[in-house]
Motif scaffolding. Structure first.
Motif, mmCIF file in Angstrom:
data_model
loop_
_atom_site.group_PDB
_atom_site.id
_atom_site.type_symbol
_atom_site.label_atom_id
_atom_site.label_comp_id
_atom_site.label_asym_id
_atom_site.label_seq_id
_atom_site.Cartn_x
_atom_site.Cartn_y
_atom_site.Cartn_z
ATOM 1 N N PRO A 102 15.896 47.178 40.295
ATOM 2 C CA PRO A 102 16.780 46.300 39.520
ATOM 3 C C PRO A 102 17.452 46.961 38.327
ATOM 4 O O PRO A 102 18.419 46.418 37.793
ATOM 5 C CB PRO A 102 15.838 45.177 39.071
ATOM 6 C CG PRO A 102 14.470 45.756 39.134
ATOM 7 C CD PRO A 102 14.495 46.781 40.228
ATOM 8 N N GLU A 111 22.581 42.461 40.019
ATOM 9 C CA GLU A 111 21.231 41.908 39.958
ATOM 10 C C GLU A 111 20.192 42.887 40.485
ATOM 11 O O GLU A 111 19.102 43.005 39.945
ATOM 12 C CB GLU A 111 21.153 40.607 40.760
ATOM 13 C CG GLU A 111 19.795 39.944 40.706
ATOM 14 C CD GLU A 111 19.765 38.629 41.430
ATOM 15 O OE1 GLU A 111 18.752 38.360 42.089
ATOM 16 O OE2 GLU A 111 20.737 37.869 41.357
ATOM 17 N N ASP A 112 20.542 43.605 41.561
ATOM 18 C CA ASP A 112 19.515 44.376 42.241
ATOM 19 C C ASP A 112 20.157 45.371 43.207
ATOM 20 O O ASP A 112 21.244 45.126 43.733
ATOM 21 C CB ASP A 112 18.624 43.400 43.032
ATOM 22 C CG ASP A 112 17.421 44.045 43.672
ATOM 23 O OD1 ASP A 112 16.872 45.000 43.113
ATOM 24 O OD2 ASP A 112 17.013 43.575 44.747
#
Length: 123
Positions: A102, A111-112
């Motif tokens: 992340p 986000e990731d």
């Protein structure tokens, strides 16, 4: 009907030193691991004995040792190493490993980042 039994381990979070950038290897960062273990759970479902299944606490410790005790440049290699350790050490037929990063060094809002692999035990 073919049985489709799975043990899930979700959002296992560890601090590790994996990455291509030199600062990633020095500073380290958080890695989140999701694992699915595919095996027939009929016997433990009937016996209620941990000896007849995979002890997920032992799987957790194996994953922790790889993520925190080893260093790799690529998420792909980290995922492969986790899969290899699980397939070698436990009675599952196949495994799905997803490694999330992340805090990847990307100059943007996200986000990731993750890598997912599926591996089967060699026969």
């Amino acid at each position: 009907m073919k049985e489709h039994d799975i043990i899930h381990l979700r959002r296992l979070t560890f601090f590790g030193h994996h990455g291509v950038m030199p600062e990633e290897n020095v500073l380290g960062q958080k890695f989140i691991i999701d694992v699915d273990l595919y095996l027939n759970l009929r016997k433990p479902g009937l016996s209620d004995q941990v000896e007849d299944t995979i002890n997920y606490a032992e799987v957790y410790e194996k994953i922790k040792a790889v993520v925190t005790g080893e260093r790799y440049s690529l998420l792909e290699r980290l995922a492969q190493r986790i899969a290899d350790q699980i397939l070698e050490g436990f009675l599952c037929d196949s495994v799905r490993v997803e490694v999330h990063k992340p805090e990847a060094p990307i100059p943007g809002i996200f986000e990731d980042v993750s890598v997912e692999i599926w591996r089967e035990k060699q026969k």
